[in-house]
Design a protein around this motif. Structure first.
Motif, PDB file in Angstrom:
ATOM      1  N   LEU A  14       0.803  -1.223   0.000  1.00  0.00           N
ATOM      2  CA  LEU A  14       0.000   0.000   0.000  1.00  0.00           C
ATOM      3  C   LEU A  14       0.838   1.276   0.000  1.00  0.00           C
ATOM      4  O   LEU A  14       0.302   2.368  -0.017  1.00  0.00           O
ATOM      5  N   VAL A  15       2.134   1.166   0.002  1.00  0.00           N
ATOM      6  CA  VAL A  15       3.019   2.312   0.158  1.00  0.00           C
ATOM      7  C   VAL A  15       3.118   3.124  -1.134  1.00  0.00           C
ATOM      8  O   VAL A  15       3.529   2.613  -2.175  1.00  0.00           O
ATOM      9  N   LEU A  16       2.730   4.379  -1.091  1.00  0.00           N
ATOM     10  CA  LEU A  16       2.957   5.372  -2.147  1.00  0.00           C
ATOM     11  C   LEU A  16       2.443   4.988  -3.533  1.00  0.00           C
ATOM     12  O   LEU A  16       3.019   5.398  -4.539  1.00  0.00           O
ATOM     13  N   LEU A  17       1.381   4.232  -3.623  1.00  0.00           N
ATOM     14  CA  LEU A  17       0.822   3.888  -4.921  1.00  0.00           C
ATOM     15  C   LEU A  17      -0.604   4.419  -5.018  1.00  0.00           C
ATOM     16  O   LEU A  17      -1.335   4.420  -4.031  1.00  0.00           O
ATOM     17  N   PRO A  18      -1.020   4.856  -6.210  1.00  0.00           N
ATOM     18  CA  PRO A  18      -2.412   5.287  -6.366  1.00  0.00           C
ATOM     19  C   PRO A  18      -3.373   4.136  -6.073  1.00  0.00           C
ATOM     20  O   PRO A  18      -3.033   2.966  -6.251  1.00  0.00           O
ATOM     21  N   GLU A  19      -4.581   4.475  -5.650  1.00  0.00           N
ATOM     22  CA  GLU A  19      -5.574   3.474  -5.241  1.00  0.00           C
ATOM     23  C   GLU A  19      -5.847   2.437  -6.325  1.00  0.00           C
ATOM     24  O   GLU A  19      -6.026   1.258  -6.037  1.00  0.00           O
ATOM     25  N   GLU A  20      -5.877   2.848  -7.605  1.00  0.00           N
ATOM     26  CA  GLU A  20      -6.207   1.892  -8.663  1.00  0.00           C
ATOM     27  C   GLU A  20      -5.174   0.787  -8.813  1.00  0.00           C
ATOM     28  O   GLU A  20      -5.436  -0.242  -9.407  1.00  0.00           O
ATOM     29  N   PHE A  21      -3.973   0.963  -8.248  1.00  0.00           N
ATOM     30  CA  PHE A  21      -2.947  -0.068  -8.308  1.00  0.00           C
ATOM     31  C   PHE A  21      -3.000  -1.022  -7.117  1.00  0.00           C
ATOM     32  O   PHE A  21      -2.340  -2.045  -7.132  1.00  0.00           O
ATOM     33  N   VAL A  22      -3.723  -0.673  -6.079  1.00  0.00           N
ATOM     34  CA  VAL A  22      -3.734  -1.509  -4.878  1.00  0.00           C
ATOM     35  C   VAL A  22      -5.085  -2.185  -4.649  1.00  0.00           C
ATOM     36  O   VAL A  22      -5.327  -2.760  -3.602  1.00  0.00           O
ATOM     37  N   THR A  23      -5.972  -2.111  -5.643  1.00  0.00           N
ATOM     38  CA  THR A  23      -7.265  -2.774  -5.518  1.00  0.00           C
ATOM     39  C   THR A  23      -7.430  -3.803  -6.633  1.00  0.00           C
ATOM     40  O   THR A  23      -6.786  -3.738  -7.674  1.00  0.00           O
ATOM     41  N   ILE A  24      -8.304  -4.750  -6.379  1.00  0.00           N
ATOM     42  CA  ILE A  24      -8.708  -5.739  -7.370  1.00  0.00           C
ATOM     43  C   ILE A  24     -10.106  -5.326  -7.812  1.00  0.00           C
ATOM     44  O   ILE A  24     -10.978  -5.109  -6.973  1.00  0.00           O
ATOM     45  N   ASN A  25     -10.324  -5.196  -9.102  1.00  0.00           N
ATOM     46  CA  ASN A  25     -11.595  -4.715  -9.617  1.00  0.00           C
ATOM     47  C   ASN A  25     -12.193  -5.705 -10.608  1.00  0.00           C
ATOM     48  O   ASN A  25     -11.478  -6.301 -11.397  1.00  0.00           O
ATOM     49  N   ALA A  26     -13.512  -5.810 -10.568  1.00  0.00           N
ATOM     50  CA  ALA A  26     -14.233  -6.623 -11.544  1.00  0.00           C
ATOM     51  C   ALA A  26     -15.635  -6.057 -11.719  1.00  0.00           C
ATOM     52  O   ALA A  26     -16.208  -5.512 -10.773  1.00  0.00           O
ATOM     53  N   SER A  27     -16.148  -6.178 -12.930  1.00  0.00           N
ATOM     54  CA  SER A  27     -17.536  -5.834 -13.238  1.00  0.00           C
ATOM     55  C   SER A  27     -18.197  -7.100 -13.757  1.00  0.00           C
ATOM     56  O   SER A  27     -17.643  -7.774 -14.627  1.00  0.00           O
TER      57      SER A  27
END
Length: 108
Positions: A14-27
């Protein structure tokens, strides 16, 4: 029915990365219908990130499974690109209720 899914990605610190890089997303989009010959039918489409692997189950039956390629997993650069948005992997599936009350699924 449309679902937007998001969760923490355990592969990314979680260090210094934008949120979109630290989440798993699916639709996931699901269409429920009744067929004269097959009974209840669920048609589904899914879009998701390419890391990590994804699985979707309908009443305990695997409807969709996906894992990154060995080429992606073998390269830190490809893993990094894979973690970046957008949801670049897509698949589809169809599940029908069988005579025992369970589901039979096919697709991807």
């Amino acid at each position: 029915m449309a679902l937007e899914l998001e969760g923490a990605n355990p592969l990314v610190p979680l260090v210094l990365l934008p949120e979109e890089f630290v989440t798993i997303n699916a639709s996931v989009e699901l269409d429920f219908r009744i067929s004269d010959t097959e009974g209840l039918v669920i048609d589904g489409e899914i879009a998701h990130d390419c890391m990590p692997a994804f699985e979707l189950y309908v009443d305990g039956t695997a409807a969709y499974t996906w894992a990154p390629s060995t080429a992606t997993l073998g390269s830190l650069g490809r893993i990094g690109v894979c973690l970046a948005p957008p949801k670049n992997e897509r698949g589809s599936f169809q599940c029908t209720k069988d005579s025992q009350g369970g589901f039979t699924c096919r697709g991807q």
